[in-house]
Design an enzyme around this catalytic site. Structure first.
Site, PDB file in Angstrom:
ATOM      1  N   LYS A 104       0.846  -1.199   0.000  1.00 52.04           N
ATOM      2  CA  LYS A 104       0.000   0.000   0.000  1.00 52.04           C
ATOM      3  C   LYS A 104       0.881   1.249   0.000  1.00 52.04           C
ATOM      4  CE  LYS A 104      -3.762  -2.526   2.121  1.00 52.04           C
ATOM      5  NZ  LYS A 104      -4.435  -2.990   3.338  1.00 52.04           N
ATOM      6  N   GLN A 106      -4.727  -1.686   9.672  1.00 48.29           N
ATOM      7  CA  GLN A 106      -4.650  -2.986   9.000  1.00 48.29           C
ATOM      8  C   GLN A 106      -5.318  -4.074   9.853  1.00 48.29           C
ATOM      9  OE1 GLN A 106      -3.248  -3.626   5.824  1.00 48.29           O
ATOM     10  NE2 GLN A 106      -4.197  -5.617   6.141  1.00 48.29           N
ATOM     11  N   ASP A 158     -10.433   3.327   4.315  1.00 47.29           N
ATOM     12  CA  ASP A 158     -10.967   1.993   4.035  1.00 47.29           C
ATOM     13  C   ASP A 158     -12.482   2.011   3.816  1.00 47.29           C
ATOM     14  OD1 ASP A 158      -9.476  -0.214   3.628  1.00 47.29           O
ATOM     15  OD2 ASP A 158      -9.331  -0.825   5.733  1.00 47.29           O
TER      16      ASP A 158
END
Ligand code: NAP
Length: 292
Positions: free
Chosen positions: A58, A102, A125
């Site tokens: 990422k 995460q 997200d």
């Protein structure tokens, strides 16, 4: 296998690269105009090697488009309170545009509590309940990345959605539910399936668009697929060291019109949509209208 139809295998990496090039150009223009680059912060608790590799990927993707990224890697023993304190600081930090925690988190930390603790305006997200609610209402700015990736693949391949029957296998909050909502908002008739669905094969056979997100390797057989269907295989499972999708990829050849492979399929699109969310969060926070 199958017959008559030449199945197009989606090159998710190629689509991702095109979209990333577009974002790079957007960021270059912003920086040339005197703005700073967008900034994504990734938070990892613990030292799971797979999670570490995901966050590196990422961050590399951020660098490639000219966005800044930074990381906070916290020990497994970090308490929920300590993580919440870090998120408070990141929420208050004006130089931070996107925050991603995460998953999975250690068992003593509630993912729901953490999802709610991220400023919805920085929710890269797209999992904050406010953003999920806005998605249902049809006015979300930040949406879960994998569903956005699926929609972008369908768009790039010119797949007609309006009036079509879309079948989604899976009802999770990060994939099945949001992708079902997005498909319905583009006027598909959507059937959302799950582990209690009866005659799943029969339901799948009526799909013009089939999204498989169950995490069950090769569950969808060739004869579950309607000839000419668009098959979006989101599932990824590791079997004997290989990444396997939810769809029997070989059996789908000659039946599906298009299919995403388990490698270079939806995966790179998901990361690309994380970048898009970060850029959109940045633009919204600066009062600039997002382009997408
Ligand atoms: P999840 O939270 O485990 O949800 C799986 C869903 O599939 C559940 O709704 C479950 O039904 C349903 N399901 C499981 N077995 C089934 C069966 N035999 N028949 C019908 N439905 C069944 O998983 P997720 O987080 O949504 O992820 C799904 C898959 O996508 C995983 O393989 C994951 O690794 C992959 N994934 C890939 C990406 C990517 O970027 N490529 C991103 C995210 C996820 P119930 O609700 O009834 O339990």
């Amino acid at each position: 296998m199958g017959g008559g139809i030449e199945t197009v295998v989606v090159d998710g990496m190629a689509i991702a690269n095109q979209l990333r090039d577009g974002m790079k150009t957007e960021i270059e223009a912003l920086v040339a105009g005197g703005y700073r680059a967008p900034h994504l912060v990734v938070v990892l608790v613990g030292d799971d090697p797979a999670s570490k590799s995901y966050i590196k990927g990422k961050q590399r993707a951020c660098t490639r488009i000219g966005a800044d990224s930074s990381e906070h890697i916290l020990p497994e023993s970090t308490s929920e309170k300590e993580l919440l304190e870090l998120l408070d600081r990141l929420n208050a930090d004006d130089s931070v545009d996107g925050i991603l925690v995460q998953l999975p988190l250690p068992k003593h930390i509630s993912p729901e509590t953490i999802a709610e603790a991220v400023d919805p305006a920085k929710d890269a997200d797209g999992i904050h309940p406010l953003n999920f609610g806005r998605l249902l209402l049809g006015n979300a700015r930040l949406i879960s990345c994998t569903p956005l990736g699926v929609m972008a693949v369908l768009e790039r391949h010119g797949i007609e959605i309006a009036g079509k029957h879309a079948v989604v296998i899976g009802r999770s909050n990060i994939v099945g539910k949001p992708v079902s909502i997005l498909l319905q908002q583009q006027n598909a008739t959507v059937t959302m399936c799950h582990s209690r669905t009866q005659d799943l094969a029969g339901v799948c056979r009526s799909a013009d668009i089939l999204v498989a997100a169950a995490g069950k390797p090769r569950m969808v057989k060739g004869d579950w697929i309607r000839p000419g269907a668009a098959v979006m295989d989101v599932g990824v499972s590791e079997v004997d060291g290989k990444l396997i999708g939810d769809v029997d990829f070989d059996a789908a050849q000659g039946i599906a019109a298009i299919i995403t492979p388990s490698r270079r399929g939806i995966g790179p699109m998901t990361i690309t949509m994380l970048l898009r969310n970060t850029l959109n969060a940045y633009l919204s926070r600066k009062g600039i209208e997002p382009t997408r």
